[in-house]
Design a protein around this motif. Structure first.
Motif, PDB file in Angstrom:
ATOM      1  N   ASN A  88       1.049  -1.170  -0.143  1.00 25.41           N
ATOM      2  CA  ASN A  88      -0.062   0.036  -0.029  1.00 25.41           C
ATOM      3  C   ASN A  88       0.995   1.333   0.001  1.00 25.41           C
ATOM      4  O   ASN A  88       1.999   1.356   0.845  1.00 25.41           O
ATOM      5  CB  ASN A  88      -0.759   0.179   1.428  1.00 25.41           C
ATOM      6  CG  ASN A  88      -1.974  -0.841   1.498  1.00 25.41           C
ATOM      7  OD1 ASN A  88      -1.989  -1.811   2.361  1.00 25.41           O
ATOM      8  ND2 ASN A  88      -2.457  -1.147   0.213  1.00 25.41           N
ATOM      9  N   VAL A  89       0.573   2.010  -0.938  1.00 31.12           N
ATOM     10  CA  VAL A  89       1.301   3.473  -0.804  1.00 31.12           C
ATOM     11  C   VAL A  89       0.356   4.646  -0.719  1.00 31.12           C
ATOM     12  O   VAL A  89      -0.491   4.588  -1.774  1.00 31.12           O
ATOM     13  CB  VAL A  89       2.157   3.620  -2.228  1.00 31.12           C
ATOM     14  CG1 VAL A  89       3.101   4.792  -2.087  1.00 31.12           C
ATOM     15  CG2 VAL A  89       2.967   2.227  -2.265  1.00 31.12           C
ATOM     16  N   LEU A  90       0.531   5.456  -0.133  1.00 32.72           N
ATOM     17  CA  LEU A  90      -0.141   6.680   0.267  1.00 32.72           C
ATOM     18  C   LEU A  90       0.552   7.738  -0.568  1.00 32.72           C
ATOM     19  O   LEU A  90       1.776   8.245  -0.080  1.00 32.72           O
ATOM     20  CB  LEU A  90      -0.687   7.165   1.549  1.00 32.72           C
ATOM     21  CG  LEU A  90      -1.379   8.601   1.719  1.00 32.72           C
ATOM     22  CD1 LEU A  90      -2.707   8.273   1.013  1.00 32.72           C
ATOM     23  CD2 LEU A  90      -1.488   8.966   3.149  1.00 32.72           C
ATOM     24  N   VAL A  91       0.136   8.596  -1.852  1.00 36.58           N
ATOM     25  CA  VAL A  91       0.915   9.322  -2.210  1.00 36.58           C
ATOM     26  C   VAL A  91       0.346  10.741  -2.390  1.00 36.58           C
ATOM     27  O   VAL A  91      -0.971  10.708  -2.561  1.00 36.58           O
ATOM     28  CB  VAL A  91       1.174   8.960  -4.043  1.00 36.58           C
ATOM     29  CG1 VAL A  91       2.018  10.009  -4.558  1.00 36.58           C
ATOM     30  CG2 VAL A  91       1.576   7.649  -4.050  1.00 36.58           C
ATOM     31  N   ILE A  92       1.002  11.897  -1.897  1.00 37.75           N
ATOM     32  CA  ILE A  92       0.565  13.015  -1.793  1.00 37.75           C
ATOM     33  C   ILE A  92       1.247  13.977  -2.984  1.00 37.75           C
ATOM     34  O   ILE A  92       2.440  14.071  -2.883  1.00 37.75           O
ATOM     35  CB  ILE A  92       0.807  13.770  -0.455  1.00 37.75           C
ATOM     36  CG1 ILE A  92       0.059  12.653   0.488  1.00 37.75           C
ATOM     37  CG2 ILE A  92       0.493  15.159  -0.111  1.00 37.75           C
ATOM     38  CD1 ILE A  92       0.892  12.237   1.723  1.00 37.75           C
ATOM     39  N   ASN A  97      -3.468   9.899  -3.258  1.00 36.58           N
ATOM     40  CA  ASN A  97      -3.681   8.878  -4.066  1.00 36.58           C
ATOM     41  C   ASN A  97      -3.274   7.605  -3.031  1.00 36.58           C
ATOM     42  O   ASN A  97      -2.143   7.678  -2.759  1.00 36.58           O
ATOM     43  CB  ASN A  97      -3.094   8.954  -5.271  1.00 36.58           C
ATOM     44  CG  ASN A  97      -2.915   7.812  -6.123  1.00 36.58           C
ATOM     45  OD1 ASN A  97      -2.584   6.559  -5.738  1.00 36.58           O
ATOM     46  ND2 ASN A  97      -3.224   8.036  -7.361  1.00 36.58           N
ATOM     47  N   LEU A  98      -4.122   6.759  -2.745  1.00 35.68           N
ATOM     48  CA  LEU A  98      -4.152   5.750  -2.187  1.00 35.68           C
ATOM     49  C   LEU A  98      -3.956   4.344  -2.857  1.00 35.68           C
ATOM     50  O   LEU A  98      -4.973   4.060  -3.624  1.00 35.68           O
ATOM     51  CB  LEU A  98      -4.840   5.557  -0.780  1.00 35.68           C
ATOM     52  CG  LEU A  98      -4.692   4.250   0.146  1.00 35.68           C
ATOM     53  CD1 LEU A  98      -3.580   4.352   0.902  1.00 35.68           C
ATOM     54  CD2 LEU A  98      -5.880   4.146   1.155  1.00 35.68           C
ATOM     55  N   GLN A 158      -3.226  -4.198  -7.907  1.00 32.17           N
ATOM     56  CA  GLN A 158      -3.303  -2.812  -7.156  1.00 32.17           C
ATOM     57  C   GLN A 158      -4.193  -1.768  -7.935  1.00 32.17           C
ATOM     58  O   GLN A 158      -3.987  -1.651  -9.329  1.00 32.17           O
ATOM     59  CB  GLN A 158      -1.959  -2.573  -6.803  1.00 32.17           C
ATOM     60  CG  GLN A 158      -1.821  -1.029  -5.916  1.00 32.17           C
ATOM     61  CD  GLN A 158      -0.443  -1.029  -5.494  1.00 32.17           C
ATOM     62  OE1 GLN A 158       0.635  -0.696  -6.130  1.00 32.17           O
ATOM     63  NE2 GLN A 158      -0.302  -1.013  -3.959  1.00 32.17           N
ATOM     64  N   VAL A 159      -5.065  -1.096  -7.329  1.00 31.76           N
ATOM     65  CA  VAL A 159      -5.532   0.037  -7.917  1.00 31.76           C
ATOM     66  C   VAL A 159      -5.437   1.232  -7.088  1.00 31.76           C
ATOM     67  O   VAL A 159      -5.230   1.224  -5.813  1.00 31.76           O
ATOM     68  CB  VAL A 159      -7.202  -0.317  -8.181  1.00 31.76           C
ATOM     69  CG1 VAL A 159      -7.278  -1.464  -9.236  1.00 31.76           C
ATOM     70  CG2 VAL A 159      -7.957  -0.437  -6.846  1.00 31.76           C
ATOM     71  N   PRO A 160      -5.388   2.395  -7.833  1.00 34.77           N
ATOM     72  CA  PRO A 160      -5.514   3.845  -7.099  1.00 34.77           C
ATOM     73  C   PRO A 160      -6.872   4.160  -6.463  1.00 34.77           C
ATOM     74  O   PRO A 160      -7.674   4.233  -7.307  1.00 34.77           O
ATOM     75  CB  PRO A 160      -4.704   4.679  -7.908  1.00 34.77           C
ATOM     76  CG  PRO A 160      -5.126   4.274  -9.315  1.00 34.77           C
ATOM     77  CD  PRO A 160      -5.476   2.628  -9.272  1.00 34.77           C
ATOM     78  N   LEU A 161      -6.910   4.287  -5.201  1.00 34.45           N
ATOM     79  CA  LEU A 161      -8.018   5.263  -4.698  1.00 34.45           C
ATOM     80  C   LEU A 161      -7.634   6.772  -4.968  1.00 34.45           C
ATOM     81  O   LEU A 161      -6.641   7.243  -4.119  1.00 34.45           O
ATOM     82  CB  LEU A 161      -8.378   5.215  -3.430  1.00 34.45           C
ATOM     83  CG  LEU A 161      -9.009   3.802  -2.876  1.00 34.45           C
ATOM     84  CD1 LEU A 161      -9.258   3.642  -1.366  1.00 34.45           C
ATOM     85  CD2 LEU A 161     -10.488   3.898  -3.554  1.00 34.45           C
ATOM     86  N   ASP A 162      -8.033   7.400  -5.880  1.00 31.95           N
ATOM     87  CA  ASP A 162      -7.379   8.567  -6.421  1.00 31.95           C
ATOM     88  C   ASP A 162      -8.695   9.795  -5.909  1.00 31.95           C
ATOM     89  O   ASP A 162      -9.516   9.783  -6.154  1.00 31.95           O
ATOM     90  CB  ASP A 162      -7.553   8.661  -7.950  1.00 31.95           C
ATOM     91  CG  ASP A 162      -6.612   9.715  -8.500  1.00 31.95           C
ATOM     92  OD1 ASP A 162      -5.726  10.176  -7.486  1.00 31.95           O
ATOM     93  OD2 ASP A 162      -6.473  10.126  -9.637  1.00 31.95           O
ATOM     94  N   MET A 163      -7.801  10.633  -5.440  1.00 33.51           N
ATOM     95  CA  MET A 163      -8.600  12.072  -5.087  1.00 33.51           C
ATOM     96  C   MET A 163      -7.783  13.168  -5.482  1.00 33.51           C
ATOM     97  O   MET A 163      -6.795  13.707  -4.839  1.00 33.51           O
ATOM     98  CB  MET A 163      -8.776  12.217  -3.375  1.00 33.51           C
ATOM     99  CG  MET A 163      -9.557  13.036  -2.896  1.00 33.51           C
ATOM    100  SD  MET A 163      -9.752  12.966  -1.005  1.00 33.51           S
ATOM    101  CE  MET A 163      -8.266  13.684  -0.700  1.00 33.51           C
TER     102      MET A 163
END
Ligand code: NAD
Length: 481
Positions: A359-363, A372-373, A389-394
């Motif tokens: 898991n990667v949390l990208v700011i 993006n998580l 793996q899919v991104p939860l994108d905000m």
């Protein structure tokens, strides 16, 4: 929400920063309806300009640096009416009487120090000497704040002789970025992340600030500084602090800054093998310009245009989780991001875990600010239990239903904070000194060894040794793109 009426004096108003960032930013705040009718902006600089000539200069700056969609002639005309100009000399006596006469006693008063850093102390003295500093006056001090601990202390002492700490706004425009503030919201307004936010669950953190441009016309100035002083001591340490700090008891300037200071004090010295310095070289014929030595105008320069470091925060929360920082010029792309990589689950129940990733949390700070998580799910379809793996994108632009252009730029947001009297996103004097106290011995050590930066190709991802810095720990940098 409109701020209180104010007189903002931009000292150095004809300079690059004022023309490119400060004045266009103020226009956007005007356009957003945040400035009351009584708000005024006074330009001050050495050039002997009439008010009309300065307004014409501002009009040109807006034409060049404001989105075409925001250039409304009637609004520009109304904004220009707020603007005055006084010629002053920071090092002399000229102009101060006129500046004093132009200021109103009953509104918020702020001076933006957008002059060369060598003039910051003198400017504070002048404001005092000529009776321009009232107890409510605020000063905004640009970067760099000193070039080492001794000079930062001296500057703090000079400012403190004339202004109280609550009047001094040391600007770090990274703290004005939407995503950086969002980092605090994500951490402290959700229950989801904070329980995992420590060395038990976080494998490592990467902070990247990559620039595609070289040092260009600022080469001579940059050559006296280098990436460690120009980017790491201030911007990158501030980002690191926001990730690593304990929850402040309240979202309040001193509560936040107290927590950041504790992080800076917990930073360990960085040994030589954990530092990689680089200098860009351009292969002939260079598509995007020359190499660093040419740009710096100094063929013998040992100044780094790139640095990567492995940093440890020695406290209960973070011991065991390295923070890898890297920043440089003439890299593959212009991108700034923080990536937090979590550890593996303790046990896998899946036979086919080939698709598994951490898991990667990208700011992302730029481009396309957002968070993006990366999470694991089952690959859709009948192929059995295969992981993907899919991104939860905000992305803020999409999440907020806007085109993204209404996210205020860092400078304009921070200037409005100055008018409101909110210091949360500005560095306190002790923070800056603590950051230099960590930086100085690192620089002194490589200077004493006479280290030369490693060449890296312009347009690449940086020096080879920086890749090794991660590889030897069994990790890898995220791609710069
Ligand atoms: P600049 O050289 O373009 O402008 C300097 C301004 O100061 C001009 O308006 C000039 O007239 C004025 N000035 C010079 N000497 C003066 C004196 N004795 N009295 C009165 N005015 C005087 O510089 P800049 O690039 O705009 O940078 C301003 C400050 O902002 C510096 O401290 C710099 O480190 C900081 N900064 C600039 C940038 C940037 O992108 N330009 C980014 C970050 C920080």
């Amino acid at each position: 929400i409109p701020v209180d009426p104010f007189d903002l004096v931009v000292i150095g108003a004809t300079g690059d920063l004022a023309q490119r960032k400060i004045l266009p930013g103020l226009y956007r705040r005007h356009l957003a309806g945040q400035m009351p009718p009584e708000a005024r902006i006074l330009g001050a600089a050495r050039s002997d300009l009439t008010e009309a000539a300065f307004r014409a200069m501002v009009a040109d700056a807006l034409a060049a640096h404001v989105d075409a969609a925001k250039q409304h002639p009637a609004e520009i005309a109304a904004f220009l009416k707020r603007i005055g100009y006084v010629a002053i000399d920071v090092s002399g006596a000229a102009g101060w009487g006129a500046l004093k006469a132009a200021l109103r006693p009953d509104v918020v008063r702020a001076f933006y120090f957008s002059v060369a850093p060598g003039l910051f102390g003198e400017l504070a003295e002048r404001l005092h000497e000529h009776g321009l500093a009232t107890p409510q006056t605020r000063i905004v001090v640009e970067k760099p704040f000193g070039r080492d601990l001794a000079s930062a202390r001296a500057l703090n002492a000079t400012l403190a002789a004339h202004f109280a700490e609550h009047q001094i706004y040391r600007i770090d425009h990274y703290l004005g970025k939407e995503t950086v503030q969002n980092l605090m919201a994500v951490r402290f307004a959700n229950i989801l992340f904070e329980p995992l936010w420590n060395a038990q669950y976080i494998d490592h953190v990467q902070i990247t600030v990559a620039e595609a441009v070289g040092v260009g016309g600022r080469g001579a100035y940059y050559d006296k500084s280098g990436a460690m002083r120009d980017m790491v001591q201030n911007h990158m340490l501030q980002l690191l602090c926001l990730i690593a700090m304990e929850p402040p008891w309240h979202f309040d300037p001193d509560a936040v800054r107290d927590e950041k200071l504790k992080v800076i004090r917990a930073l360990q010295p960085v040994p030589a093998p954990d530092i990689v310095r680089g200098q860009y070289v351009a292969r002939d014929p260079a598509p995007g310009g020359a190499g660093y030595l040419h740009d710096a105008g100094n063929p013998a320069s040992r100044t780094e245009s790139y640095i990567a470091l492995k940093v440890h925060v020695a406290n209960w929360r973070w011991t065991g989780t390295p923070f890898y920082l890297r920043t440089g010029k003439r890299l593959r792309a212009r991108t700034s991001e923080i990536a937090i990589t979590f550890k593996e689950p303790p046990h896998s129940i899946f036979d086919d875990a080939r698709g598994w990733r951490e898991n990667v949390l990208v700011i992302r700070l730029q481009p396309n600010e957002g968070i993006n998580l990366k999470v694991m799910i089952k690959e859709p379809g009948p192929g059995g239990m295969r992981l993907v793996q899919v991104p939860l994108d905000m992305s803020f632009a999409t999440a907020l239903g806007e085109d993204g252009t209404d996210i205020p730029d860092a400078y304009e947001r921070l200037i409005m904070d100055v008018i409101r009297g909110n210091q949360t996103l500005f560095m306190r004097g002790d923070e800056v000194e603590a950051a230099w106290a960590w930086t100085d011995p690192i620089i002194a050590a490589w200077e004493a060894r006479g280290d030369r930066p490693q060449p890296y190709d312009a347009g690449s991802s940086g020096p080879e040794d920086a890749l090794m810095l991660m590889h030897r720990d069994g990790r890898r940098w995220r791609e710069i793109r």
